[in-house]
Design a protein around this motif. Sequence first.
Motif, PDB file in Angstrom:
ATOM      1  N   ARG A 102      -0.060 -10.076   5.543  1.00 25.14           N
ATOM      2  CA  ARG A 102       0.866  -9.136   4.895  1.00 25.14           C
ATOM      3  C   ARG A 102       0.140  -8.077   4.077  1.00 25.14           C
ATOM      4  O   ARG A 102       0.629  -6.965   3.924  1.00 25.14           O
ATOM      5  CB  ARG A 102       1.823  -9.895   3.979  1.00 25.14           C
ATOM      6  CG  ARG A 102       2.699 -10.875   4.745  1.00 25.14           C
ATOM      7  CD  ARG A 102       3.730 -11.507   3.832  1.00 25.14           C
ATOM      8  NE  ARG A 102       4.353 -12.650   4.507  1.00 25.14           N
ATOM      9  CZ  ARG A 102       5.349 -13.349   3.978  1.00 25.14           C
ATOM     10  NH1 ARG A 102       5.829 -13.035   2.792  1.00 25.14           N
ATOM     11  NH2 ARG A 102       5.868 -14.371   4.639  1.00 25.14           N
ATOM     12  N   PRO A 141       4.350  -6.285  10.482  1.00 24.72           N
ATOM     13  CA  PRO A 141       4.451  -5.355   9.347  1.00 24.72           C
ATOM     14  C   PRO A 141       3.470  -5.777   8.259  1.00 24.72           C
ATOM     15  O   PRO A 141       3.052  -6.930   8.212  1.00 24.72           O
ATOM     16  CB  PRO A 141       5.889  -5.539   8.878  1.00 24.72           C
ATOM     17  CG  PRO A 141       6.209  -6.961   9.230  1.00 24.72           C
ATOM     18  CD  PRO A 141       5.408  -7.305  10.457  1.00 24.72           C
ATOM     19  N   PHE A 142       3.075  -4.849   7.434  1.00 24.87           N
ATOM     20  CA  PHE A 142       2.165  -5.164   6.323  1.00 24.87           C
ATOM     21  C   PHE A 142       2.459  -4.192   5.186  1.00 24.87           C
ATOM     22  O   PHE A 142       3.227  -3.234   5.356  1.00 24.87           O
ATOM     23  CB  PHE A 142       0.699  -5.047   6.785  1.00 24.87           C
ATOM     24  CG  PHE A 142       0.392  -3.780   7.544  1.00 24.87           C
ATOM     25  CD1 PHE A 142       0.042  -2.609   6.881  1.00 24.87           C
ATOM     26  CD2 PHE A 142       0.462  -3.757   8.946  1.00 24.87           C
ATOM     27  CE1 PHE A 142      -0.241  -1.456   7.583  1.00 24.87           C
ATOM     28  CE2 PHE A 142       0.188  -2.592   9.646  1.00 24.87           C
ATOM     29  CZ  PHE A 142      -0.170  -1.433   8.970  1.00 24.87           C
ATOM     30  N   ILE A 143       1.867  -4.459   4.042  1.00 29.17           N
ATOM     31  CA  ILE A 143       2.074  -3.564   2.889  1.00 29.17           C
ATOM     32  C   ILE A 143       1.653  -2.148   3.279  1.00 29.17           C
ATOM     33  O   ILE A 143       0.530  -1.933   3.722  1.00 29.17           O
ATOM     34  CB  ILE A 143       1.227  -4.046   1.678  1.00 29.17           C
ATOM     35  CG1 ILE A 143       1.774  -5.349   1.097  1.00 29.17           C
ATOM     36  CG2 ILE A 143       1.146  -2.966   0.599  1.00 29.17           C
ATOM     37  CD1 ILE A 143       2.997  -5.207   0.219  1.00 29.17           C
ATOM     38  N   ALA A 154       5.531   0.552   6.274  1.00 32.86           N
ATOM     39  CA  ALA A 154       6.822   1.242   6.365  1.00 32.86           C
ATOM     40  C   ALA A 154       6.696   2.731   6.054  1.00 32.86           C
ATOM     41  O   ALA A 154       7.444   3.548   6.586  1.00 32.86           O
ATOM     42  CB  ALA A 154       7.827   0.595   5.414  1.00 32.86           C
TER      43      ALA A 154
END
Lengths: 91, 976
Positions: free
Chosen positions: B663, B865-867, B870
């Motif tokens: 993540r 998805p990861f930090i 988005a």
Amino acid sequence: MLIPCPYCGPRDVGEFTYQGDANRVRPALDAPRAEWETFVYERVNTAGPHREHWQHSGGCRAHLTVVRDTLTHHVLSAEFVRPGPVAKAGS
Amino acid sequence: MTMRRASSGGRIDRTRTVRFTFDGKAYTGHAGDTLASALMAAGVSVFARSFKYHRPRGVFACGPDEPNALVTLISEGVREPNVQATLVEIFDGLDAESQNRFPSLGFDIGAVNGLAGPLISAGFYYKTFMGPVVGSIRGTRAWMLAEKAIRRAAGLGRAGHAPDPARYERVNAFCDTLVVGSGPAGLVAAESAAAAGGRVILADLDATMGGSAKWSSAMIDGRPAAEWAAGRVAALEAMPNVRLLPRTTVWGYYDGNTLAATERVSDHKSSRAKGEPRQRSWTIRAGAAVLATGAQERPIVFPGNDRPGVMLAGAALRHAGEFAVLPAGPVVIFTNNDSAYTAAAGLAEAGAEIAAIVDVRPETSDAARALADKAGGELLTGHAIVHTHGGKALSSVSVRRFTLESGTFSGETRRIEAGCLAVSGGWSPMIHLASQAGGKPAWSETLQAFLPPEPTQDWTAVGAADGTFRLADIVTGAEAPELDPAPAPCLEIASPGKAFVDFQHDVTADDVRLAHREGFASVEHLKRYTTLGMATDQGRTSNIPGMAILAAATGRTIAETGTTRFRPPFSPVSIAAIAADRHGDLRPERRTPLHDWHVERGAIMQPAGLWFRPRIYGDPGETVEQAYVREAKAVRERVGIVDVSTLGKIAVQGPDAAAFLDRVYTNMFSTLKVGRARYGLMLREDGFAYDDGTTWRLSETDFLMTTTTANAGRVMQNLEYWLDTAWPDLRVALTSVTDQWAGAAVAGPKSREVLAACVTGTGLDDDALPFMGIVHGEIAGVPVMICRLSFSGELAYEVYCGAGHGRHVWEALMEAGEPHHIVPYGLEALGTLRIEKGHVTATEIDGRTTARDLHLDWMLSGKKPFIGSALMDREALLAPDRLGLVGLVSLDGRALTAGAHIVERGDREARDSIGHVTAVCFSPALGKYVGLALIRGGKARIGSRAHLSDPLRDRFGPVEIVSHHFFDPDGSRMHG
């Protein structure tokens, strides 16, 4: 300003790091971009009691949810964001 | 005014003579004198020249209210300007100097400003220097021409330049009750708090506790007030739970009932004991505060009210009662209230001659009349002073019949001979601290004063600070005349002539009216336009009269006009006392376990954040460039070793550690095999690049993350934040282990041979230790962890061991490398090797660049998805004209400069920057001066030419834009 850390007791604000508005709802990592834009950029400029995250970075390093009156800097409450130890390893 | 020393009385010690100098002249006084009282006793009447008009000014008040008698103290060559002479305790050898006079106090050339008075009215600077263009001279230009002369003519003391040799100290204190002020109200409060058993601190700015009791003629418990107070102070001092802090000004009220105070520890001493501080800065956390700060007297504004000899009635009384300093000539009292009658009687009792009491009120109370009888002299009710006469000292006053309601005069003007005019405009509670920790002060029409506001913190105000002026209401057993505390609402006598409101800034009543006519109707605007109340005394004597005049001009009440808020400090505080021991370089120094080895080896150490790292290991006679080129070449040709202990290291452990890393990193870590490492990139939540480093999987649930040296602390904090606030369900523990591991990178074609010569317990060939593999072994009997990874682009290994074994392992590696002529290398060579490879560091990951800008988009996983995922693809972050990473080659054979701009045109005037240089070096591998840069359009410009533009360092020249992979782009050297 004193923040009553649940581990360490009332400690000077200089030991803490402000970690942002705690009213924001963090979107899931794969949430739509618009939600992340709101989360990252939009803030309510509260006059009065305000929920916010503080880390006791110069102490136990726990993150606290602090309710602070932005008009008086009175700290109304402070509690762990992450309540107690999570499930034991291997459970 | 000329004052004299009374033959008896006062609280001074007449058996002790103190010698000091003022303006180079020798004087004597007694122990217990202030500089003001000693000089007045010696017949000095002019203490200073005024700010704008250079008018002679004498002592007007007593204690911290004094607006005029500011002096410069000289001690050990250090000048301390703008000190109130009324607060300076004299000691043998005290050296003081008057201010704002040229050439001397007695004769001052600047006094001609007084003749030009109408030109220097309110807003003079704004009108003259920010006005419209006059001829060829614009206002601001005129200011530049005139500034020096004006600054010399107008102003206060001159600060010195010598370093201050004194020590200053900081202390923290905790108490249940802090009592500020030791007058009768403070003593009563301290006693009751102490009797209840709590820890009590009683602070007072004076050397002797007791406040007004020290000079009061009242009786308490059948004893003179001063005796009563001394008894109470002694009793408090004897209690174990009470701490007395004399000479301590409580000047700030901060959040959480934290109060700031400065204690003048040795300012009153001829010499300091060894280690004794000059001042001590107190931070006091009080359960509750009791503000017994007393009240301050206001003047009445009338023409000639600033002549030496005019002083506040309470100040005249205090000088007589505490210091036995009396007006030498006849005294006229001028008042709008009863309190001045106490002063009249007290002065008479001390031996002064009272000529007249002039009261604006048509009649007065019986108690006041009784005091007037006691004082002697004429009682002129329904009269006002309309002017004063004399040169540098008062000789007489003009008095006329006065109607309070209309403010008009009638009858003949009478002259009364006077050496001193003692004025009282009533009293204002000292609400400074209360205002700092409270709401808006409340105006009392009865008392004609602002009372303490509603508290926003835990304090109570008592005594005069709360508007309780009668001693009998404060202390039981007090006997004092039953005076009326309410003054007449009259603070100005409007008669022709210069009538001063703010003595320290030379603001007159007409200035206030002029400001109003020019549209400054708000008290905040008035303050800024006229500078009323903005001097070092913060308008102690001028705020209320100033507001009264503004209120009258606007046709409003004072309550409607409103007061300005008080902010810390209550009185000037020396910055040195606040800083105390916190000066110079305050940063802690972090040293790696190999620090001493580097220094012994002749390394030039360079700060890197809090760390110190070798910049180069210079051989004798080498330049920095020669040294790093030699070191970098050794790595490319043979083998080198560099200390990497400063890299941030975080143990990420727990059943969900892999999921957690997936993540926070852009690339996948859950697929990483145990015993392997992977290069990782982190983004911020807004999608910009944040940090990079390798993370090693030591077991299924145990990862060792490395971060850049600079970001180690922040990355740790971010990981903790995410774990605590975003994903509390993840079973992960984070531990900073930066200081637990020592690290050395061994790099170069011979690096494997070096390791092979000293490592036992593990194989090192490609099968046992492939690229990005991890093994455990021993070097010289010490367990080590080795990862084959490369920042230099060469075959390279990072060797980690316990920090305590760092030097032992390093020396073993050096010994093993000796046959290969191993070379230790520093930050310059490290930088050179990474520039040649096009690796990024903090100069490129600068918070404004994205992964794509740095050509790290291959690390952005599309599978999870990861930090930052988005927001990283927002339109502006994908724009083709963003600054992108490229390489630069100098075309003129000279060094490039980091931070220089890149422009398209090759002339010195070109200002259209297309980017900037982030890192530069001489590349031994290429034999050229090269650099990395962030250029608009990035890769699209590769192959084109541009120009370096660095006007600050006068470096201009042509460059070629190339790929950032200067050397060995396919990585065959490190894999091979």
